[in-house]
Scaffold this motif. Structure first.
Motif, PDB file in Angstrom:
ATOM      1  N   GLU A  12      24.790  79.099  10.567  1.00  0.00           N
ATOM      2  CA  GLU A  12      24.605  77.709  10.161  1.00  0.00           C
ATOM      3  C   GLU A  12      25.566  76.779  10.897  1.00  0.00           C
ATOM      4  OE1 GLU A  12      24.463  75.095   6.040  1.00  0.00           O
ATOM      5  OE2 GLU A  12      24.915  77.221   5.973  1.00  0.00           O
ATOM      6  N   THR A  13      26.789  77.218  11.138  1.00  0.00           N
ATOM      7  CA  THR A  13      27.747  76.376  11.844  1.00  0.00           C
ATOM      8  C   THR A  13      27.525  76.373  13.355  1.00  0.00           C
ATOM      9  OG1 THR A  13      29.355  78.164  11.944  1.00  0.00           O
ATOM     10  CG2 THR A  13      29.525  76.640  10.097  1.00  0.00           C
ATOM     11  N   MET A  14      26.914  77.420  13.883  1.00  0.00           N
ATOM     12  CA  MET A  14      26.732  77.509  15.334  1.00  0.00           C
ATOM     13  C   MET A  14      25.398  76.964  15.819  1.00  0.00           C
ATOM     14  SD  MET A  14      28.443  81.256  16.115  1.00  0.00           S
ATOM     15  CE  MET A  14      26.884  81.847  16.569  1.00  0.00           C
ATOM     16  N   ILE A  15      24.452  76.714  14.942  1.00  0.00           N
ATOM     17  CA  ILE A  15      23.101  76.366  15.371  1.00  0.00           C
ATOM     18  C   ILE A  15      23.053  74.967  16.006  1.00  0.00           C
ATOM     19  CG2 ILE A  15      22.221  75.382  13.229  1.00  0.00           C
ATOM     20  CD1 ILE A  15      20.286  77.867  15.226  1.00  0.00           C
ATOM     21  N   LEU A  16      23.833  74.005  15.528  1.00  0.00           N
ATOM     22  CA  LEU A  16      23.782  72.652  16.080  1.00  0.00           C
ATOM     23  C   LEU A  16      24.320  72.591  17.509  1.00  0.00           C
ATOM     24  CD1 LEU A  16      23.011  69.724  15.650  1.00  0.00           C
ATOM     25  CD2 LEU A  16      25.278  69.351  14.691  1.00  0.00           C
ATOM     26  N   PRO A  17      25.487  73.166  17.828  1.00  0.00           N
ATOM     27  CA  PRO A  17      25.934  73.131  19.230  1.00  0.00           C
ATOM     28  C   PRO A  17      24.986  73.870  20.181  1.00  0.00           C
ATOM     29  CG  PRO A  17      27.752  73.735  17.811  1.00  0.00           C
ATOM     30  CD  PRO A  17      26.531  73.723  16.964  1.00  0.00           C
ATOM     31  N   ILE A  18      24.415  74.972  19.713  1.00  0.00           N
ATOM     32  CA  ILE A  18      23.472  75.706  20.556  1.00  0.00           C
ATOM     33  C   ILE A  18      22.217  74.873  20.789  1.00  0.00           C
ATOM     34  CG2 ILE A  18      21.988  77.745  20.642  1.00  0.00           C
ATOM     35  CD1 ILE A  18      24.189  79.242  19.121  1.00  0.00           C
ATOM     36  N   ALA A  19      21.749  74.180  19.752  1.00  0.00           N
ATOM     37  CA  ALA A  19      20.560  73.329  19.894  1.00  0.00           C
ATOM     38  C   ALA A  19      20.849  72.148  20.822  1.00  0.00           C
ATOM     39  CB  ALA A  19      20.097  72.840  18.535  1.00  0.00           C
ATOM     40  N   CYS A  20      22.037  71.575  20.750  1.00  0.00           N
ATOM     41  CA  CYS A  20      22.389  70.471  21.662  1.00  0.00           C
ATOM     42  C   CYS A  20      22.437  70.955  23.105  1.00  0.00           C
ATOM     43  CB  CYS A  20      23.725  69.872  21.263  1.00  0.00           C
ATOM     44  SG  CYS A  20      23.677  68.962  19.721  1.00  0.00           S
ATOM     45  N   PHE A  21      23.035  72.101  23.334  1.00  0.00           N
ATOM     46  CA  PHE A  21      23.067  72.661  24.683  1.00  0.00           C
ATOM     47  C   PHE A  21      21.652  72.960  25.178  1.00  0.00           C
ATOM     48  CE2 PHE A  21      23.094  76.422  27.432  1.00  0.00           C
ATOM     49  CZ  PHE A  21      23.823  75.908  28.495  1.00  0.00           C
ATOM     50  N   GLN A  22      20.821  73.483  24.303  1.00  0.00           N
ATOM     51  CA  GLN A  22      19.446  73.798  24.687  1.00  0.00           C
ATOM     52  C   GLN A  22      18.663  72.522  24.976  1.00  0.00           C
ATOM     53  OE1 GLN A  22      18.357  76.794  25.323  1.00  0.00           O
ATOM     54  NE2 GLN A  22      16.381  75.987  25.926  1.00  0.00           N
ATOM     55  N   LEU A  23      18.934  71.453  24.255  1.00  0.00           N
ATOM     56  CA  LEU A  23      18.289  70.173  24.527  1.00  0.00           C
ATOM     57  C   LEU A  23      18.655  69.666  25.918  1.00  0.00           C
ATOM     58  CD1 LEU A  23      16.635  67.705  23.595  1.00  0.00           C
ATOM     59  CD2 LEU A  23      18.792  66.771  22.740  1.00  0.00           C
ATOM     60  N   LEU A  24      19.949  69.738  26.262  1.00  0.00           N
ATOM     61  CA  LEU A  24      20.370  69.319  27.604  1.00  0.00           C
ATOM     62  C   LEU A  24      19.733  70.191  28.678  1.00  0.00           C
ATOM     63  CD1 LEU A  24      24.144  68.600  26.987  1.00  0.00           C
ATOM     64  CD2 LEU A  24      22.298  66.947  27.334  1.00  0.00           C
ATOM     65  N   ARG A  25      19.675  71.470  28.427  1.00  0.00           N
ATOM     66  CA  ARG A  25      19.055  72.380  29.397  1.00  0.00           C
ATOM     67  C   ARG A  25      17.559  72.089  29.551  1.00  0.00           C
ATOM     68  NH1 ARG A  25      19.059  78.967  29.514  1.00  0.00           N
ATOM     69  NH2 ARG A  25      17.143  79.046  30.684  1.00  0.00           N
ATOM     70  N   THR A  26      16.896  71.775  28.442  1.00  0.00           N
ATOM     71  CA  THR A  26      15.469  71.472  28.491  1.00  0.00           C
ATOM     72  C   THR A  26      15.211  70.153  29.212  1.00  0.00           C
ATOM     73  OG1 THR A  26      15.175  72.661  26.425  1.00  0.00           O
ATOM     74  CG2 THR A  26      13.406  71.201  27.074  1.00  0.00           C
ATOM     75  N   ILE A  27      16.103  69.189  29.054  1.00  0.00           N
ATOM     76  CA  ILE A  27      15.942  67.914  29.760  1.00  0.00           C
ATOM     77  C   ILE A  27      16.126  68.116  31.260  1.00  0.00           C
ATOM     78  CG2 ILE A  27      17.022  65.658  30.116  1.00  0.00           C
ATOM     79  CD1 ILE A  27      17.495  65.576  27.094  1.00  0.00           C
ATOM     80  N   MET A  28      17.092  68.951  31.647  1.00  0.00           N
ATOM     81  CA  MET A  28      17.371  69.174  33.076  1.00  0.00           C
ATOM     82  C   MET A  28      16.257  69.957  33.771  1.00  0.00           C
ATOM     83  SD  MET A  28      20.332  67.904  33.791  1.00  0.00           S
ATOM     84  CE  MET A  28      21.816  67.378  33.009  1.00  0.00           C
ATOM     85  N   LEU A  29      15.855  71.046  33.180  1.00  0.00           N
ATOM     86  CA  LEU A  29      14.870  71.920  33.812  1.00  0.00           C
ATOM     87  C   LEU A  29      13.942  72.480  32.735  1.00  0.00           C
ATOM     88  CD1 LEU A  29      14.066  73.276  36.504  1.00  0.00           C
ATOM     89  CD2 LEU A  29      15.538  75.165  35.875  1.00  0.00           C
ATOM     90  N   PRO A  30      12.904  71.735  32.390  1.00  0.00           N
ATOM     91  CA  PRO A  30      12.040  72.180  31.287  1.00  0.00           C
ATOM     92  C   PRO A  30      11.100  73.312  31.702  1.00  0.00           C
ATOM     93  CG  PRO A  30      11.260  70.096  32.147  1.00  0.00           C
ATOM     94  CD  PRO A  30      12.523  70.425  32.887  1.00  0.00           C
ATOM     95  N   THR A  31      11.170  74.377  30.966  1.00  0.00           N
ATOM     96  CA  THR A  31      10.213  75.466  31.108  1.00  0.00           C
ATOM     97  C   THR A  31       9.589  75.697  29.729  1.00  0.00           C
ATOM     98  OG1 THR A  31      11.819  77.190  30.611  1.00  0.00           O
ATOM     99  CG2 THR A  31      11.577  76.570  32.925  1.00  0.00           C
TER     100      THR A  31
END
Length: 65
Positions: free
Chosen positions: A24-43
């Motif tokens: 529960e505490t780690m899901i938000l930072p991982i989701a933010c990182f994944q959002l940035l990764r998806t914006i940069m190179l969406p697959t």
């Protein structure tokens, strides 16, 4: 009427509660990182993973998990 199949987080073993609380505490930072990764190179995989992470975060916010 009392439903005996309702979710009660205190029924879980202590080690599983610690894992859930850590997730529960780690899901938000991982989701933010994944959002940035998806914006940069969406697959397709990145978009699906982001959707799963966001839905997990919403479930934690609503106290469904």
């Amino acid at each position: 009427m009392f439903n005996r199949w309702t979710f009660n987080k205190y029924r879980l073993p202590p080690w599983l509660r610690r894992v859930r609380d850590g997730l529960e505490t780690m899901i938000l930072p991982i989701a933010c990182f994944q959002l940035l990764r998806t914006i940069m190179l969406p697959t397709t995989f990145d978009v699906i993973l982001l959707a799963i992470l966001v839905s997990l975060y919403i479930c934690f916010l609503k106290r469904w998990l």
